[in-house]
Design a protein around this motif. Structure first.
Motif, PDB file in Angstrom:
ATOM      1  N   GLY A 181       0.786  -1.233   0.000  1.00  0.00           N
ATOM      2  CA  GLY A 181       0.000   0.000   0.000  1.00  0.00           C
ATOM      3  C   GLY A 181       0.812   1.274   0.000  1.00  0.00           C
ATOM      4  N   GLY A 182       1.904   1.299  -0.792  1.00  0.00           N
ATOM      5  CA  GLY A 182       2.692   2.518  -0.870  1.00  0.00           C
ATOM      6  C   GLY A 182       3.664   2.450  -2.032  1.00  0.00           C
ATOM      7  N   PHE A 183       4.481   3.514  -2.167  1.00  0.00           N
ATOM      8  CA  PHE A 183       5.396   3.610  -3.303  1.00  0.00           C
ATOM      9  C   PHE A 183       6.830   3.280  -2.905  1.00  0.00           C
ATOM     10  N   ALA A 184       7.555   2.658  -3.836  1.00  0.00           N
ATOM     11  CA  ALA A 184       9.004   2.521  -3.700  1.00  0.00           C
ATOM     12  C   ALA A 184       9.616   3.547  -4.645  1.00  0.00           C
ATOM     13  N   ASP A 185      10.542   4.387  -4.133  1.00  0.00           N
ATOM     14  CA  ASP A 185      11.110   5.457  -4.969  1.00  0.00           C
ATOM     15  C   ASP A 185      12.124   4.900  -5.974  1.00  0.00           C
ATOM     16  N   ALA A 186      12.716   5.805  -6.778  1.00  0.00           N
ATOM     17  CA  ALA A 186      13.579   5.375  -7.881  1.00  0.00           C
ATOM     18  C   ALA A 186      14.731   4.489  -7.398  1.00  0.00           C
ATOM     19  N   SER A 187      15.336   4.817  -6.235  1.00  0.00           N
ATOM     20  CA  SER A 187      16.484   4.017  -5.805  1.00  0.00           C
ATOM     21  C   SER A 187      16.074   2.683  -5.182  1.00  0.00           C
ATOM     22  N   CYS A 188      14.833   2.543  -4.760  1.00  0.00           N
ATOM     23  CA  CYS A 188      14.405   1.293  -4.119  1.00  0.00           C
ATOM     24  C   CYS A 188      13.543   0.412  -5.027  1.00  0.00           C
ATOM     25  N   ALA A 189      13.043   0.993  -6.122  1.00  0.00           N
ATOM     26  CA  ALA A 189      12.085   0.265  -6.973  1.00  0.00           C
ATOM     27  C   ALA A 189      12.623  -1.090  -7.426  1.00  0.00           C
ATOM     28  N   GLN A 190      13.955  -1.131  -7.734  1.00  0.00           N
ATOM     29  CA  GLN A 190      14.518  -2.387  -8.253  1.00  0.00           C
ATOM     30  C   GLN A 190      14.502  -3.515  -7.215  1.00  0.00           C
ATOM     31  N   HIS A 191      14.419  -3.162  -5.923  1.00  0.00           N
ATOM     32  CA  HIS A 191      14.412  -4.203  -4.887  1.00  0.00           C
ATOM     33  C   HIS A 191      13.010  -4.670  -4.527  1.00  0.00           C
ATOM     34  N   GLU A 192      12.014  -3.988  -5.061  1.00  0.00           N
ATOM     35  CA  GLU A 192      10.630  -4.328  -4.722  1.00  0.00           C
ATOM     36  C   GLU A 192      10.187  -5.475  -5.633  1.00  0.00           C
ATOM     37  N   PRO A 193       9.752  -6.613  -5.051  1.00  0.00           N
ATOM     38  CA  PRO A 193       9.455  -7.793  -5.861  1.00  0.00           C
ATOM     39  C   PRO A 193       8.321  -7.599  -6.869  1.00  0.00           C
ATOM     40  N   ALA A 194       7.286  -6.846  -6.518  1.00  0.00           N
ATOM     41  CA  ALA A 194       6.169  -6.690  -7.451  1.00  0.00           C
ATOM     42  C   ALA A 194       5.539  -5.330  -7.272  1.00  0.00           C
ATOM     43  N   GLY A 195       5.016  -4.795  -8.361  1.00  0.00           N
ATOM     44  CA  GLY A 195       4.368  -3.493  -8.227  1.00  0.00           C
ATOM     45  C   GLY A 195       3.839  -2.987  -9.544  1.00  0.00           C
ATOM     46  N   VAL A 196       3.135  -1.871  -9.464  1.00  0.00           N
ATOM     47  CA  VAL A 196       2.563  -1.234 -10.637  1.00  0.00           C
ATOM     48  C   VAL A 196       3.308   0.082 -10.842  1.00  0.00           C
ATOM     49  N   GLN A 197       3.743   0.351 -12.078  1.00  0.00           N
ATOM     50  CA  GLN A 197       4.423   1.616 -12.384  1.00  0.00           C
ATOM     51  C   GLN A 197       3.479   2.788 -12.162  1.00  0.00           C
ATOM     52  N   ALA A 198       3.987   3.841 -11.532  1.00  0.00           N
ATOM     53  CA  ALA A 198       3.149   5.032 -11.350  1.00  0.00           C
ATOM     54  C   ALA A 198       3.920   6.267 -11.788  1.00  0.00           C
ATOM     55  N   SER A 199       3.209   7.240 -12.338  1.00  0.00           N
ATOM     56  CA  SER A 199       3.860   8.477 -12.767  1.00  0.00           C
ATOM     57  C   SER A 199       3.861   9.472 -11.603  1.00  0.00           C
ATOM     58  N   PRO A 200       4.811  10.454 -11.615  1.00  0.00           N
ATOM     59  CA  PRO A 200       4.832  11.459 -10.543  1.00  0.00           C
ATOM     60  C   PRO A 200       3.478  12.159 -10.375  1.00  0.00           C
ATOM     61  N   GLY A 201       2.776  12.383 -11.486  1.00  0.00           N
ATOM     62  CA  GLY A 201       1.469  13.037 -11.410  1.00  0.00           C
ATOM     63  C   GLY A 201       0.475  12.227 -10.589  1.00  0.00           C
ATOM     64  N   VAL A 202       0.537  10.912 -10.738  1.00  0.00           N
ATOM     65  CA  VAL A 202      -0.362  10.028  -9.989  1.00  0.00           C
ATOM     66  C   VAL A 202      -0.017  10.063  -8.503  1.00  0.00           C
ATOM     67  N   VAL A 203       1.300  10.022  -8.211  1.00  0.00           N
ATOM     68  CA  VAL A 203       1.730  10.044  -6.808  1.00  0.00           C
ATOM     69  C   VAL A 203       1.257  11.338  -6.142  1.00  0.00           C
ATOM     70  N   ARG A 204       1.522  12.478  -6.805  1.00  0.00           N
ATOM     71  CA  ARG A 204       1.139  13.772  -6.219  1.00  0.00           C
ATOM     72  C   ARG A 204      -0.369  13.882  -6.040  1.00  0.00           C
ATOM     73  N   SER A 205      -1.130  13.414  -7.039  1.00  0.00           N
ATOM     74  CA  SER A 205      -2.591  13.524  -6.934  1.00  0.00           C
ATOM     75  C   SER A 205      -3.129  12.648  -5.810  1.00  0.00           C
ATOM     76  N   LEU A 206      -2.556  11.454  -5.657  1.00  0.00           N
ATOM     77  CA  LEU A 206      -3.008  10.573  -4.577  1.00  0.00           C
ATOM     78  C   LEU A 206      -2.700  11.184  -3.209  1.00  0.00           C
ATOM     79  N   GLN A 207      -1.502  11.785  -3.092  1.00  0.00           N
ATOM     80  CA  GLN A 207      -1.141  12.442  -1.826  1.00  0.00           C
ATOM     81  C   GLN A 207      -2.142  13.550  -1.515  1.00  0.00           C
ATOM     82  N   HIS A 208      -2.457  14.323  -2.549  1.00  0.00           N
ATOM     83  CA  HIS A 208      -3.407  15.424  -2.422  1.00  0.00           C
ATOM     84  C   HIS A 208      -4.784  14.908  -1.970  1.00  0.00           C
TER      85      HIS A 208
END
Ligand SMILES: [Zn+2]
Length: 261
Positions: A181-208
Motif C-alpha cells: 500500500g505505498g510507493f518505492a522510490d527510484a532508488s528502491c524500486a529495483q528491490h521491490e518484488p512486485a508493483g505497478v508503475q506510477a507516474s509522478p502526477g499520480v503520486v502527487r494527486s493521490l497524496q493530495h
C-alpha cells in the motif's frame, strides 16, 4: 426479539411480494443489516416507500431476531433524502459505486462508526455542489481503506522511508506495491518484488486526495490519464486487501465452528 433504535443509510431496496420491501441498511450502531418492511408500499406518511429509496438517511426502529437473516423494520423516518444527488446522473452513479464497494466489502453486523460517518459525509458532499464526483469517489476509497485497517502510506518510500521526491528532468521509476500500500522510490524500486508503475502526477494527486479528503477532492481537477491510472490503482489495491480480509474472516469462522463441533 429486541427493538433497536438507531439511524442508518439505505444502500439497496427491492420490492417483495405485493406490498413489502426488503432493504439493506448501513446503520450507525449495528453495522450492516437486512430488513423487511412489511406493507410499506401501501402506506402514506412517515413510514412510506420513499424512506427506502437508496441512498436515504433515516431514523429507524427495527426488531432484531437472533439467528435470523432478516430483521423487521417497524419505523423509518427520513433524515436526509439526498434529493439533489438523486437528480444528477454523475452524482447518483458515483453514489452507486460507493454502495457497491461497501456492500461487497462489509458483512452483516460488524458495526463501524467511522465507516458510518464516512458514508454519510460522502452522500452529503455528493448532494451538494461538486465539480468532480469521481474525485470524491477516489478520496472515499482512500479513507475507506483506512477505516477497514489497511491505510495507504503515500508520503514516504515504503523501503527507505525517505520522503518521496521526483527529479525535475529525465524519466523516473516509482513503483506502487499493492501488497504494502505505498510507493518505492527510484532508488528502491529495483528491490521491490512486485508493483505497478506510477507516474509522478499520480503520486502527487493521490497524496493530495489523501491529505485533503473528500471535501477537498471535489474541488480539484485531474487530467483524464491521471484519473484513469488512479482509478485502476485504487481498485486493484482495494480488491486485493478486501479479498484478504474476507479470507481471514472465513478462516476464523471455520476455526470457530471446528471448535464448537
Ligand atoms: Zn526508497
Amino acid at each position: 426479539m429486541a427493538l433497536v433504535k438507531t439511524e442508518g443509510i439505505v444502500l439497496r431496496a427491492m420490492d417483495y411480494r405485493e406490498t413489502s420491501k426488503i432493504a439493506t441498511i448501513y446503520t450507525k450502531d449495528v453495522g450492516k443489516i437486512r430488513v423487511i418492511a412489511k406493507g410499506i408500499r401501501k402506506q402514506k406518511g412517515g413510514y412510506a416507500g420513499a424512506a427506502l429509496d437508496a441512498p436515504t438517511r433515516d431514523a429507524i426502529i427495527f426488531s432484531h431476531r437472533e439467528g435470523r437473516e432478516l430483521s423487521i423494520l417497524t419505523q423509518a423516518d427520513i433524515l436526509d433524502p439526498y434529493l439533489h444527488l438523486k437528480n444528477r446522473y454523475e452524482a447518483i452513479s458515483t453514489a452507486w459505486r460507493i454502495i457497491e464497494l461497501v456492500d461487497h466489502s462489509v458483512h452483516d453486523g460488524d458495526p463501524n462508526r467511522s465507516l458510518y460517518q464516512l458514508l454519510s459525509q460522502a452522500f452529503e458532499l455528493l448532494n451538494g455542489e461538486t465539480k468532480s464526483t469521481e474525485n470524491v469517489f477516489y478520496a472515499f476509497e482512500i479513507a475507506f481503506a483506512e477505516v477497514l485497517g489497511f491505510a495507504l502510506q503515500l508520503e514516504r518510500c515504503i523501503r527507505c522511508k525517505k520522503k518521496l521526491s521526483f527529479p525535475s528532468r529525465g524519466p523516473t521509476t516509482i513503483l506502487f506495491s499493492i501488497a504494502r500500500g505505498g510507493f518505492a522510490d527510484a532508488s528502491c524500486a529495483q528491490h521491490e518484488p512486485a508493483g505497478v508503475q506510477a507516474s509522478p502526477g499520480v503520486v502527487r494527486s493521490l497524496q493530495h486526495l489523501q491529505r485533503d479528503g473528500m471535501s477537498g477532492a471535489r474541488r480539484i481537477r485531474l487530467s483524464p490519464s491521471v484519473a484513469r491510472e488512479i482509478d485502476e490503482l485504487l481498485s486493484l489495491y482495494l480488491r486485493y486487501h478486501i479479498d484478504e480480509l474476507n479470507r481471514g474472516r472465513t478462516k476464523s469462522r471455520n476455526r470457530a465452528s471446528e471448535q464448537r463441533s
